[in-house]
Design an enzyme around this catalytic site. Structure first.
Site, short mmCIF file in Angstrom:
data_model
loop_
_atom_site.label_atom_id
_atom_site.label_comp_id
_atom_site.label_asym_id
_atom_site.label_seq_id
_atom_site.Cartn_x
_atom_site.Cartn_y
_atom_site.Cartn_z
N VAL A 53 46.25 19.26 62.70
CA VAL A 53 47.26 20.20 62.21
C VAL A 53 48.57 19.87 62.93
O VAL A 53 48.57 19.66 64.15
CB VAL A 53 46.85 21.67 62.47
CG1 VAL A 53 47.92 22.63 61.98
CG2 VAL A 53 45.51 21.97 61.80
N HIS A 87 43.48 25.05 66.48
CA HIS A 87 42.20 25.69 66.79
C HIS A 87 41.82 26.70 65.70
O HIS A 87 40.67 26.80 65.31
CB HIS A 87 42.29 26.48 68.12
CG HIS A 87 42.51 25.63 69.33
ND1 HIS A 87 43.68 25.63 70.04
CD2 HIS A 87 41.69 24.76 69.98
CE1 HIS A 87 43.58 24.81 71.07
NE2 HIS A 87 42.39 24.26 71.06
N LYS A 95 42.45 15.19 66.26
CA LYS A 95 43.48 14.69 67.19
C LYS A 95 42.79 13.99 68.37
O LYS A 95 43.22 12.94 68.80
CB LYS A 95 44.37 15.83 67.71
CG LYS A 95 45.47 15.29 68.60
CD LYS A 95 46.44 16.35 69.01
CE LYS A 95 45.85 17.30 70.02
NZ LYS A 95 45.58 16.68 71.34
N ASP A 96 41.69 14.59 68.83
CA ASP A 96 40.89 13.96 69.88
C ASP A 96 39.83 13.09 69.22
O ASP A 96 38.63 13.39 69.26
CB ASP A 96 40.27 15.04 70.77
CG ASP A 96 41.33 15.84 71.48
OD1 ASP A 96 41.94 15.31 72.41
OD2 ASP A 96 41.57 16.99 71.08
N SER A 152 48.97 20.80 69.92
CA SER A 152 48.18 20.61 71.14
C SER A 152 48.55 21.73 72.10
O SER A 152 49.70 22.18 72.13
CB SER A 152 48.57 19.26 71.76
OG SER A 152 48.15 19.22 73.10
N SER A 153 47.57 22.15 72.89
CA SER A 153 47.86 23.19 73.88
C SER A 153 48.94 22.70 74.85
O SER A 153 49.76 23.48 75.33
CB SER A 153 46.60 23.54 74.67
OG SER A 153 45.60 23.97 73.78
N ARG A 154 48.94 21.40 75.12
CA ARG A 154 49.92 20.84 76.07
C ARG A 154 51.35 20.92 75.55
O ARG A 154 52.29 20.83 76.34
CB ARG A 154 49.55 19.40 76.42
CG ARG A 154 48.33 19.30 77.31
CD ARG A 154 48.05 17.89 77.75
NE ARG A 154 46.95 17.85 78.69
CZ ARG A 154 45.65 17.80 78.34
NH1 ARG A 154 45.32 17.79 77.07
NH2 ARG A 154 44.71 17.77 79.26
O1 PAF Z 1 38.83 19.44 73.02
C1 PAF Z 1 38.71 20.31 73.92
O2 PAF Z 1 39.39 21.33 73.94
C2 PAF Z 1 37.69 20.08 75.02
O3 PAF Z 1 37.59 18.74 75.35
C3 PAF Z 1 36.32 20.66 74.70
C4 PAF Z 1 35.68 19.99 73.50
C5 PAF Z 1 36.44 22.15 74.45
C6 PAF Z 1 35.37 20.46 75.89
O4 PAF Z 1 35.85 21.08 77.02
#
Ligand code: PAF
Length: 281
Positions: free
Chosen positions: A175, A36, A148-149, A184-186
């Site tokens: 990254v 992020h 990543k997404d 990833s947050s997870r």
């Molecule tokens: O990728 C994310 O963290 C979420 O899908 C987003 C884009 C903030 C939408 O809630």
């Protein structure tokens, strides 16, 4: 750094920004990591004002347990954003965001129904609903999303184009941890042992895509990756696909001089991880 909670306050704050200033926007669900922060750094570099939203959007969680267990760490998030020179953090609550707003419908040409969409029904509609709303409130010139997404990125680009929004959607590289695990947050939910084995996901993708040749059938490669991942403790693949970069159409036979993405989702026990790599044939 200004912290804004209310929808009416962000509208006011946005209106008060001088017209000639460029606004960069990084939508997040918090539990921020260096992935992020790389988006925030790029926005700070390319714009006059950077706005980051933190909102765990219930609409995009098809699995309620995932929503409950989603990591939250506001103090650390604010600390990281302050250090990264973010100007405004928008942290709305659910009622405010969805007050008098049902969501945004647009033709996503079915790319919301495949891969991630097949295993997470309704997920992408939830993402579109919230991102459209946030774009409308923040009215950024540029918005930053992680690769990543990858599928989410393609969907947001399509939504932005369909809605004719004057926003440049910018893709930022994945990254990775030193081990190769995509940030990833997870990952916060993984034990040290699970983190170590999960690093095998990226390594396995690289290992089996080193010497790709035109005319090769992707199913053979997928099978090898699947076997190796599924033979690792804790890991179980959900899907693996080769697809075209733009249309996301599946690729069954590799063609010379083309760019393809290899995308996958893997469960590490109860934690679902996704990753992808770009390949040139
Ligand atoms: O990728 C994310 O963290 C979420 O899908 C987003 C884009 C903030 C939408 O809630």
């Amino acid at each position: 750094m200004q912290i804004i909670i209310g929808v009416s306050e962000i509208i006011k704050a946005r209106k008060s920004i001088k017209q000639n200033l460029k606004i960069g926007f990084v939508p997040t669900m918090g539990a921020l990591h260096q992935g992020h922060i790389a988006l925030v750094n790029r926005s700070v570099k390319e714009n006059d004002i950077t706005i980051v939203s933190i909102f765990v959007n219930p609409k995009q969680f098809n699995d309620k347990a995932d929503l409950i267990n989603y990591p939250r760490n506001i103090e650390n998030d604010l600390d990281l954003l302050e250090k990264a020179k973010c100007n405004i953090v928008f942290m709305p609550d659910n009622e405010d965001i969805y007050n008098n707003y049902q969501g945004y419908q647009t033709d996503l040409k079915g790319i919301d129904k495949i891969y991630e969409g097949e295993f997470r029904p309704g997920h992408f509609q939830g993402v579109v609903d919230v991102v459209y709303r946030l774009f409308d409130l923040v009215k950024p010139h540029k918005a930053y999303f992680g690769e990543k997404d990858f599928q989410q990125l393609a969907i947001i680009k399509l939504m932005t184009k369909n809605a004719n929004l004057p926003i440049e959607v910018i893709a930022c590289e994945i990254v990775r941890e030193k081990s190769g695990l995509a940030m990833s947050s997870r990952n916060e939910r993984l034990s040290d042992e699970q983190k170590t084995v999960s690093a095998k996901i990226y390594k396995t993708m690289l290992k089996h895509t080193k010497n790709l040749k035109p005319n090769q059938k992707t199913q053979e490669i997928i099978q090898k990756i699947k076997e190796e991942i599924d033979n690792t403790a804790f890991l179980k693949t959900e899907y693996i696909v080769f697809c075209e970069q733009e249309s996301l159409k599946p690729v069954y036979t590799l063609a010379k001089n083309t760019d393809v993405k290899l995308c996958l989702a893997v469960w590490c026990e109860k934690i679902r991880l996704i990753d992808n790599i770009s390949l040139h044939i």
